[in-house]
Each structure stands twice: as C-alpha cells, then as structure tokens.
Design a protein around this motif. Sequence first.
Motif, PDB file in Angstrom:
ATOM      1  N   PRO B  70       0.774  -1.240  -0.227  1.00  0.00           N
ATOM      2  CA  PRO B  70       0.061  -0.061  -0.157  1.00  0.00           C
ATOM      3  C   PRO B  70       0.971   1.490   0.026  1.00  0.00           C
ATOM      4  CG  PRO B  70      -0.894  -1.497   1.568  1.00  0.00           C
ATOM      5  CD  PRO B  70       0.294  -2.185   0.825  1.00  0.00           C
ATOM      6  N   GLU B  71       2.000   1.139   0.799  1.00  0.00           N
ATOM      7  CA  GLU B  71       2.831   2.346   0.468  1.00  0.00           C
ATOM      8  C   GLU B  71       3.242   2.782  -0.779  1.00  0.00           C
ATOM      9  OE1 GLU B  71       4.028   1.395   5.420  1.00  0.00           O
ATOM     10  OE2 GLU B  71       5.752   2.032   3.739  1.00  0.00           O
ATOM     11  N   THR B 134      -4.660 -15.626  16.664  1.00  0.00           N
ATOM     12  CA  THR B 134      -4.317 -14.494  16.393  1.00  0.00           C
ATOM     13  C   THR B 134      -3.477 -14.619  15.266  1.00  0.00           C
ATOM     14  OG1 THR B 134      -4.518 -13.208  18.552  1.00  0.00           O
ATOM     15  CG2 THR B 134      -3.222 -12.112  16.875  1.00  0.00           C
ATOM     16  N   HIS B 140      -3.884  -4.751   5.338  1.00  0.00           N
ATOM     17  CA  HIS B 140      -5.128  -5.045   4.603  1.00  0.00           C
ATOM     18  C   HIS B 140      -5.086  -4.984   3.369  1.00  0.00           C
ATOM     19  CE1 HIS B 140      -7.429  -5.177   8.372  1.00  0.00           C
ATOM     20  NE2 HIS B 140      -6.615  -4.228   8.733  1.00  0.00           N
ATOM     21  N   SER B 141      -5.595  -5.670   2.625  1.00  0.00           N
ATOM     22  CA  SER B 141      -5.604  -5.897   0.942  1.00  0.00           C
ATOM     23  C   SER B 141      -4.263  -5.981   0.572  1.00  0.00           C
ATOM     24  CB  SER B 141      -5.962  -4.338   0.576  1.00  0.00           C
ATOM     25  OG  SER B 141      -5.043  -3.243   0.287  1.00  0.00           O
ATOM     26  N   ASN B 163      -8.541 -14.143  14.773  1.00  0.00           N
ATOM     27  CA  ASN B 163      -8.013 -12.559  14.890  1.00  0.00           C
ATOM     28  C   ASN B 163      -6.863 -12.141  14.040  1.00  0.00           C
ATOM     29  OD1 ASN B 163      -7.783  -9.960  16.092  1.00  0.00           O
ATOM     30  ND2 ASN B 163      -6.831 -10.783  17.863  1.00  0.00           N
ATOM     31  N   ILE B 164      -7.424 -11.316  13.186  1.00  0.00           N
ATOM     32  CA  ILE B 164      -6.364 -11.140  11.934  1.00  0.00           C
ATOM     33  C   ILE B 164      -5.900  -9.706  12.406  1.00  0.00           C
ATOM     34  CG2 ILE B 164      -5.950 -10.657   9.373  1.00  0.00           C
ATOM     35  CD1 ILE B 164      -8.070 -12.751   8.916  1.00  0.00           C
ATOM     36  N   ILE B 165      -4.689  -9.537  12.684  1.00  0.00           N
ATOM     37  CA  ILE B 165      -3.850  -8.216  12.923  1.00  0.00           C
ATOM     38  C   ILE B 165      -2.933  -7.706  11.895  1.00  0.00           C
ATOM     39  CG2 ILE B 165      -4.442  -8.621  15.487  1.00  0.00           C
ATOM     40  CD1 ILE B 165      -1.335  -8.663  15.594  1.00  0.00           C
ATOM     41  N   VAL B 166      -2.674  -6.682  11.867  1.00  0.00           N
ATOM     42  CA  VAL B 166      -1.495  -6.086  10.831  1.00  0.00           C
ATOM     43  C   VAL B 166      -0.261  -5.874  11.559  1.00  0.00           C
ATOM     44  CG1 VAL B 166      -1.140  -4.196   9.303  1.00  0.00           C
ATOM     45  CG2 VAL B 166      -3.343  -5.174   9.396  1.00  0.00           C
ATOM     46  N   LEU B 167       0.791  -6.374  10.975  1.00  0.00           N
ATOM     47  CA  LEU B 167       2.046  -6.183  11.512  1.00  0.00           C
ATOM     48  C   LEU B 167       2.910  -5.890  10.322  1.00  0.00           C
ATOM     49  CD1 LEU B 167       2.952  -8.553  14.418  1.00  0.00           C
ATOM     50  CD2 LEU B 167       2.444  -5.918  14.463  1.00  0.00           C
ATOM     51  N   LYS B 168       4.121  -5.058  10.273  1.00  0.00           N
ATOM     52  CA  LYS B 168       5.059  -5.223   9.185  1.00  0.00           C
ATOM     53  C   LYS B 168       5.684  -6.412   9.284  1.00  0.00           C
ATOM     54  CE  LYS B 168       4.158  -1.147   7.608  1.00  0.00           C
ATOM     55  NZ  LYS B 168       2.811  -0.963   7.922  1.00  0.00           N
ATOM     56  N   ALA B 175       7.200 -11.023  17.118  1.00  0.00           N
ATOM     57  CA  ALA B 175       5.945 -11.189  17.686  1.00  0.00           C
ATOM     58  C   ALA B 175       5.735 -12.611  17.886  1.00  0.00           C
ATOM     59  CB  ALA B 175       5.031 -10.577  16.681  1.00  0.00           C
ATOM     60  N   GLY B 179       5.284 -15.053  21.528  1.00  0.00           N
ATOM     61  CA  GLY B 179       3.830 -15.595  21.767  1.00  0.00           C
ATOM     62  C   GLY B 179       2.842 -14.558  21.571  1.00  0.00           C
ATOM     63  N   GLN B 180       3.063 -13.412  20.868  1.00  0.00           N
ATOM     64  CA  GLN B 180       2.103 -12.107  20.955  1.00  0.00           C
ATOM     65  C   GLN B 180       1.179 -12.568  19.603  1.00  0.00           C
ATOM     66  OE1 GLN B 180       2.861  -8.239  21.855  1.00  0.00           O
ATOM     67  NE2 GLN B 180       4.997  -8.978  21.798  1.00  0.00           N
ATOM     68  N   ILE B 181       1.619 -13.381  18.654  1.00  0.00           N
ATOM     69  CA  ILE B 181       0.831 -13.882  17.896  1.00  0.00           C
ATOM     70  C   ILE B 181       0.853 -15.139  17.648  1.00  0.00           C
ATOM     71  CG2 ILE B 181       0.645 -11.878  16.307  1.00  0.00           C
ATOM     72  CD1 ILE B 181       2.966 -12.845  14.505  1.00  0.00           C
TER      73      ILE B 181
END
Lengths: 251, 323, 252
Positions: B70-71, B134, B140-141, B163-168, B175, B179-181
């Motif tokens: 996206p960037e 998670t 996204h996208s 639980n879908i989260i966004v990370l680089k 992560a 154990g955070q994801i």
Amino acid sequence: MIWKRLLPPVVLLLVWQGLSASGIIPAYKLPSPVAVAAGLADLIQTGMPPGHLLHVHIYYSLQRVLWGYALALLTAIPLGLLMGWSHTIRGLIEPLVEMIRPIPPLAWIPIAILWFGIGSKSAAFIIFLGAFFPILLNTISGVHSIDPVLIEAARVLNASRRFIFLKVLVPGAIPSILTGMRIGIGIGWMTLVAAEFTGVKQGYGLGYMIMTARDIQRSDEIIAGMLVIGIIGLGIDACLKTVERQTIKWR
Amino acid sequence: MKQTYTAVILIALMVIAGNGYSSETLNQPIRMAYLQSDIHHLALWVALEKGIFKENGANVEVKGVFKAGPEIMTAFAAGELDMAYVGEAPSTTAVANKAARAVVVSQVNTEGSALVVAKNTTGINNLSDLRGKTVAVPGHSTVQDFLLRRALRENGIDLKQVNIIVLKPPEMIGALRTGQIDAFIAWEPYPSKADTLSVGRNMATSKEMWPGHPCCVLISDHGFLVGHPEDVKAVVKSHVQATDYIHRNPDEAVKIGVKYTGMDETTVRQAMQNVHYTYELSIQGEKEYVQFLSELGYIHLDDPDKFVDYFINPDILKGILPQ
Amino acid sequence: MALKLEISGLKKIYTGAAPGDAVQVFEGIDCIVEKGQFFTLVGPSGCGKTTLLRMIAGLEPITAGNILLNGERLNDCNENIGLVFQEYALFPWRKLLSNIEVGLEIKGVPARERQAEAMTYVEAFGLKGFENRYPKELSGGMKQRVAIARALIANPQVVLMDEPFGSLDSQNRDKMQNFLLKIWGERKDTILFVTHNVDEAVYLSDRIAVMSPRPSKILNIFDINLKHPRDRTSLEANRIRRDILELLDLAE
C-alpha cells in the motif's frame, strides 16, 4: 454572534469544494468536502475495515486514552506536589525527568511493544508518556506559584506540615494542575492515533481505522477519520475547560 | 472580516498554483520501487546488478524501498514513481479506488508466501485450528491478507473467528517468538527466516493454499506508459531477461538475493525454492482478486471485467516475447 | 504569672553573600508589653518594625537576644501569637466563613462547632450575608476584618498587627480604626501594633515606642493616657504627635 465565528470555516469549505469540483485539486490528492462527508457516512454505517464500525473504534480509542491518562494523573500529580514541596526530592528526580522528557512518546513504541506486547497496554503506555510531563511540570510550577505569605499565614496559625501540604499547597496548586491536565489530555489524544498505527490486537481504534483506510487508499475515509479525531479532541478539551471553570470559581 | 476573506482567497490561489506546476523535463530517469527484503522482486535486483537495464537502454533509478505494498501505491498516487514491483492485491485496490492510475505490464511471480506457526506449537496443524487464534498479515488488502481470508473461507471458517492483525513483516518474527501472535503469513524470505532462526515453521505454503496464485506484478503509471512507451518496453524486456537469468543461474541469483535482503544464504536459497518466478500474466487470478476485494468491501466496481481489461495490459509483453 | 511579652537585647542581622553585605537591622531592642495593652511601634521605613513582628511570630530567626512570653522563650510559630498581615493573606480558595474558621480547623475543632464560632465573628464584624463569598469578591476593608477575625478566633495571647490598614483609603482607615477599638474594648486583647502613621498610633495606642532608622533601637516610649473615644484634634493629642515627629526628625 455564533454565525460570525462559523463564517470563515464555511467559506473555506465552499472554496475547497469549488477547487475540488472544478478539478483544480485532483480527487486523489485531496477529496472534496462532499466526498469526505460520504466517507464519514461509510465509516459510520459500513466501517473500516468493513464490519468495524466507527463508534466501536471511538470506544476503544477512548478507553486506551482514559487508562493512559488516569495513570499519568495518579503518578504526575503526587510526584509534582512532592517535587514542588521539597527541594531535596526535586534535586533527586529532576535530572531524570529532564532527560526523559525530550524523547518523543512515539520513539518509545518499539520498547513499549517489547514490554507490554502488541495491544492496548502498549498504546496506553505511549499515551501515559505523552500526558505525564505536562501534568508534572505544571503541578510543580503550581506549587511554586503559591504566594509565600499564604504559607506563612498558615504557619502563624500553628498549622502542621501535613495541614500546610494538604490544605494550602494542594488547593493553591490546583489552577496550574488543571492547566497541566488540559495540556496532558491534548497530547495524550494526539499520541494515541500514532500509537495505534502499529498493531492493535482487537482490530479496533481510530488510528487503526485510519491506517486501514490508508492501506486501501480510501483518502476520503482517511480525512473523515482525521476530522473525527479532531472533533473528539475538541470535545475533550471543552469538557476539561468546563471542569476548570467550575473548580476555580475563586480566581 | 475582510482579512479572513483575503486569507482564504490567498490560500486558494496558492493551491491552484501548486497544482498547476508541472515538472516536465526531458531525459528523466525511470523512477522505480520495490519492497524491502521481498525475495519476489529478485528479478529487479538481478537486472540492476547485471547491467541488464543498461543493455536495454533503460535509465532506471531506484526511488524508494518500501515496507509494504500500500505504501508503494501511495507513492504512485503522489506522482513519485513511474514503475514498480508490487503485490497484485494492493495495486488492484489502489487503482480500483481511483487513488492511482497504473496498469500491470508483466507478472513478477506466483506463489512465494507461507503461513508460519510457532516452532514448537502442536495445536495448529490445519486452517481450522486457527479458530480463536491471532494471525498477523502485512497489511489489509495485501496478497497475503487475501490468501489467508480466501483459504479460511474455502475451508468454511468464519472470518470473525480468527483474529487477524496487521504487522510489518520484520516485526512478525519477534511477535511470534514472544507469543504475541500464534501465526503469521508473509512473503519470502520471512517464513524461511523464521525457520532458520528456529522461531517458526511453515504450516502451509501459499502454493498449497492456492496453487499458481498470482503474487507480485510489474506495474507502470498510466501516464508514464502513454508518454514513454519505449522506456516501459525497455524495462519489461529487462525484467523478462532477468527472470530467465534466475532460472539459468540459480547460484548467482542467490548471491544477489543475499545482498539485497541482508539474510544468510541458507535462508535465501530456501526462500527462493518457494517462489515461482514468471512473467506470464495470470488474468484469471486477477479476476479472483477483484471479486474477493469487492466482497470484503475494500473496492466497489460497477464493471469488474472492464476494470480487469483496463488494469492488465498484455500488449508490451506480447511485443517482446516470441509468439 | 500575668501575661507579659518581654523583648530584651534583640538583634537581627541579615547575612549577605559577601562578608561586607551583612545588614544589621536592629542593634538591641528592649521592650515589655503587658496584658491588655495596645502597644504600637512607629518608625521610618526600613527600620525593621515588620521584621520585629515576624521574629515574634516565629517567621524569622533571632540573631541574638530573647523574646519571652510569660517567661518562656519563643523561637518558632506557636498558637499563643497571632499575626494580621498587611496584605491580608486570606486563602483565596476558601470562602469567607471558611477563612475565619481555619485556626479552629487546625486545632481540630469539629466542623459544626467551629462554623458556629466563626458565625459569631461574622455577625460581630458586620460581615453578615457575605459568608459564602470568596475573598476576590470582598472589599479591602472587609478582607482586613476577615483577617483580624481569623487571627482572633484562635484566641492567641498576643495579637500582632503589621500595618493592617496601610492599603486602605483614609475614610476606610478611620472606620477600621474605630472598628478595632470597639473590638479591643470588648475583648481586651493584648495588641502589638506596627504603623508608620503617627496619627494612627496616637489615636489607637496606650503606649507608643518610637524606633530609629537602621540599625534601629527604641528611642523613647510614650504613654498615652487619653480616654477613648479620643479626639484626634485635641491639644493633648497634637502635643504627643509633635513630640513623636520631632523625635523621628532628629533621628534622621
């Protein structure tokens, strides 16, 4: 007259709409006010990401701010009172404070994530850092701004140190403390959005919402989101101003 | 009151002036971009290192190295880029949402991602085990976001249950380790890196999730294509030659991959094995993207087929490849 | 022992940053204030009369000499000495009634009791109707009355007053002087009063101590045996005034 104050923003909006509609400002650079309004409607009804509605984002963001801010109040005010009251304590703590203060809260994000994990706790921590210093500094200055003759008046009445601290220092410092609180919540709210940019587990938060809109290149929703954030910030400030006015009737 | 009006008019004038200014000068380099440490974009690196661009008369300048698709699309919207290697999903989204005007002129790769779980975890062996867990995606996208949701849907799993989260991607490995994801899905070489670090292991490659799925593409700004067709052709030709080079000289390609990702040879070699480098356009795959993105509500198209026709331009490739 | 405030051999030196910067305020003050007396100190500005009061109140350290109350040394704030400040020093965040009752609050008197007590002062001092006003809403004269009430409510043995009417215009000053005389007449407090206004001193006091400029000492103590209410224009009053002024002139 209220309409006089509203006129400049309204004129600005009309000019903006005109520039957008005529194509002088292309849509991808800056969406028109009408597009932004439609984007806002989308955020409210459909949500971004789709299914995540605006009011839930607001709820989560407010929660994180409240936690971080409450923590800042509970630590900065007592510490500030003590530092204002005692030169010794101030001398001990001030160097540390002055070293940490210039570090922008956002620079703490990687450490916050390491310490508190991805999620609300690290976001609240960033907000705490943003709010803490203005509250602390204003509390200290509040204590120093108390007319020394008031303390003498209490001493002459044979007041104990405890009485002077609780019944002279604290009430006297309250105007400055409230100023610090207003500045603190403003900064806290500002840092929240950026703090939320980097991963919030539940998928909710105004910063997260804007980041998602950015991923999908919905600039109308990005700007609508920014407006929401600005308006909420304004609302919070107005609330605190009212509290301030009510509390310091004696000024 | 007068002062306010004057100020507003001045601001309007400045905006008009700012937009009217066009920097049209000759002999500008072709401004390109790629994703940081994305082994899919190896062909570009090969073309740079082996002087293939120069051979074909393309004056390429790497204007930016980005963290996520996206960037790159935002940079296109700002008029900062002419061509780029980027995921097909973010570029589709940006163009469909009218944020940028770009077209696909060649495929870059298919497959080449993986769903990674923690090394020692035993509970997650297939997609249905992701319920209540998670999972991190790069944005996204992105292609990976799309892959995950598509795979979940195909297996009858309600997206709300994961639980879908966004990370680089660089943050994903850390992560996962802490154990955070519970899992992440990213482009190579991150899955391979997780493996060589003993932090994670592949639960499924993207090939297994959707064989032959399109991933990255070579896009060109629409205006640039119209104004500088020769430049675009030179770049596409270089890309084709560089892609062939990767197949013929894998060891040399690995070395280049190591240089541009900064990762060790074992990781890079392993990663490359998971990627299918090709320049053949996958139109069917794009149609699936469009459909899925519409369903997710990320884009709204009146005529999806017309969009795909516009978005994927096979003409340049046709002009280069033997029939 | 009957109440007595005795000051003997009092010296005060402010040390400066460098050895030559030290300021000697007074070089040996001796005086005695007896119970129920209205004792006034007059002197030129800078002669240290305020400093003297502050030392008695425990706000300034004593360099040398003694301050004895009923034979016991004073060297800190205590409940037997009250002080009315020139600048009123009311607590701006407290309402009028609350300002008055502070002294009892410090002593631990329960709320209802101290409020009732404070109300008697409100009524006696002509402040009725203003109990719930903040100091910023009060006139100078009212504020000074509150300050005096605040000092008196704690029933100190000696009440110190530091030019309490200095910032009032002459009409209000006259009113306040009469007000003070009335209160004093009823309560018979022991008052140590400081002013640079000789007229005021003559109008109010039983005894007047005249101080020299810095480093000051007491030049003379005058006894005023005029009965209250005094006539400011009487021959006797004028004579005393003249004597005091001459003494002050000579000392310059």
